[in-house]
Design a protein around this motif. Structure first.
Motif, PDB file in Angstrom:
ATOM      1  N   CYS A   1      40.239  39.118  48.198  1.00  0.00           N
ATOM      2  CA  CYS A   1      40.959  37.956  48.390  1.00  0.00           C
ATOM      3  C   CYS A   1      42.465  37.998  48.896  1.00  0.00           C
ATOM      4  O   CYS A   1      42.893  37.504  49.713  1.00  0.00           O
TER       5      CYS A   1
ATOM      6  N   CYS B   1      41.783  39.352  43.570  1.00  0.00           N
ATOM      7  CA  CYS B   1      41.172  40.549  43.859  1.00  0.00           C
ATOM      8  C   CYS B   1      41.503  41.249  45.129  1.00  0.00           C
ATOM      9  O   CYS B   1      42.292  40.750  46.025  1.00  0.00           O
TER      10      CYS B   1
ATOM     11  N   CYS C   1      42.090  33.818  42.949  1.00  0.00           N
ATOM     12  CA  CYS C   1      41.725  35.127  42.701  1.00  0.00           C
ATOM     13  C   CYS C   1      42.498  35.947  43.547  1.00  0.00           C
ATOM     14  O   CYS C   1      42.916  35.800  44.823  1.00  0.00           O
TER      15      CYS C   1
ATOM     16  N   ASN D   1      33.356  36.514  46.673  1.00  0.00           N
ATOM     17  CA  ASN D   1      34.547  36.990  47.227  1.00  0.00           C
ATOM     18  C   ASN D   1      34.833  38.325  46.539  1.00  0.00           C
ATOM     19  O   ASN D   1      35.827  39.245  47.219  1.00  0.00           O
ATOM     20  N   THR D   2      34.534  38.910  45.377  1.00  0.00           N
ATOM     21  CA  THR D   2      34.647  40.189  45.068  1.00  0.00           C
ATOM     22  C   THR D   2      33.773  41.519  45.602  1.00  0.00           C
ATOM     23  O   THR D   2      34.092  42.484  45.486  1.00  0.00           O
TER      24      THR D   2
HETATM   25 ZN   LIG Z   1      38.616  37.460  45.114  1.00  0.00          ZN
END
Ligand SMILES: [Zn+2]
Length: 316
Positions: free
Chosen positions: A24, A21, A19, A285-286
């Motif tokens: 992350c 994002c 990821c 995680n977002t």
């Molecule tokens: Zn992420």
């Protein structure tokens, strides 16, 4: 009862391996203030009277379970034994990969008990033969059913002469079976067993655990009102979080998670009357709440919630 949060992230952990994002990347390069997190795993110490040894119960079996056990001194084998574990049982809340994949880490010829709804057991036994590795232990791993509560009522209090024990009820949360379950089996399984929360009582202290809360069944609110501690779904901040970040095509609600913010989100729906300590767990995680300097992080704290982190310890 002692409660340890061994892992606090949703599936994929934080950061997630593939990821890119903002969160992350930010935790990788140190440009945001945030703690890395492994996938959600809870452990409870609730010793029954019949044993002098410590007795740990796992809630779920995360894909990170091996490293989570190895990192915790309380979960080592007993001293002066060639083979043992203080982990006596595992309670499963769904057949989601992230909540039971860790059972495969427990396959090293160790006997323990698994408590789940019958549907979860059928999914593993009838369609996923890899879990038969658990039957190699002597005696084999034993399965038990958790009673599904029909309404919000705790069992009657123990008499003073009865030994303390962990009491558990499953609370249907209105979620769905995972995509990997075959069509034929899916049609046979009762919808109310797909995703449950756990209402646990030990020595008159009550805990409610719901890492996946779809919000489709309002029964959870009654249980939250009668608990001392609540560990609840903090997966997504907003309903369209994955779509906005180019990380998926489904909304939070379509994935079985009530978002924290927005109309009829968790912050708005959470029972006003509840005096329980309330902690968000299973954080994707977002989710912007992971950034400790974000407005969203401040907003959940201002609403009286805590945000679970790996290594958090609680006592009830
Ligand atoms: Zn992420």
């Amino acid at each position: 009862m002692r409660i340890k949060i061994l892992g606090s992230a949703a599936g994929g952990g934080f950061p997630q391996w593939n990821c890119g994002c903002r969160n992350c990347n930010g935790v990788r390069d140190g440009s945001i203030r945030a703690r890395p997190r492994t996938q959600t795993q809870i452990a409870l110490e609730a010793n029954p009277e019949y044993t002098l040894r410590t007795h740990w119960t796992l809630i779920g079996a995360s894909p990170d379970l091996r490293s989570q056990i190895v990192a915790d001194p309380d979960l080592r084998p007993f001293r002066h034994t060639n083979s043992s574990t203080p982990i006596y049982d595992v309670f499963l809340t769904s057949a989601d990969v992230d909540s039971l994949m860790g059972l495969l880490h427990l396959r090293e010829f160790q006997t323990f008990k698994i408590f789940s709804l019958p549907a979860v057991r059928r999914i593993l036994a009838e369609e996923n033969s890899i879990f038969r590795v658990l039957a190699r232990a002597q005696p084999a791993v034993q399965w038990f059913s958790i009673p599904l509560a029909s309404h919000a009522a705790w069992p009657k209090p123990l008499e003073s002469h009865e030994p303390p024990r962990l009491i558990c009820r499953a609370v249907s949360l209105g979620g769905e079976y995972p995509d990997f379950v075959g069509e034929k089996l899916r049609r046979e399984l009762p919808p109310e067993e797909a995703v449950v929360g756990l209402a646990l009582e030990y020595r008159e202290k009550r805990l409610f655990i719901a890492p996946s809360l779809s919000g489709r069944n309002p029964q959870w609110k009654k249980w939250v009102e009668s608990c001392d501690l609540v560990l609840i779904d903090g997966t997504f901040w907003s309903d369209d979080e994955l779509i906005q970040q180019g990380r998926g095509k489904k909304t939070a609600r379509q994935m079985g998670h009530l978002p924290l913010a927005g109309p009829a989100g968790l912050l708005e729906q959470y029972p006003y009357e509840s005096r329980a300590r309330k902690i968000l767990i299973h954080i994707n995680n977002t989710n912007p709440v992971l950034d400790e300097q974000s407005a969203q992080h401040r907003a959940v704290l201002a609403a009286g919630f805590e945000i679970a982190y790996d290594g958090m310890e609680l006592t009830l």
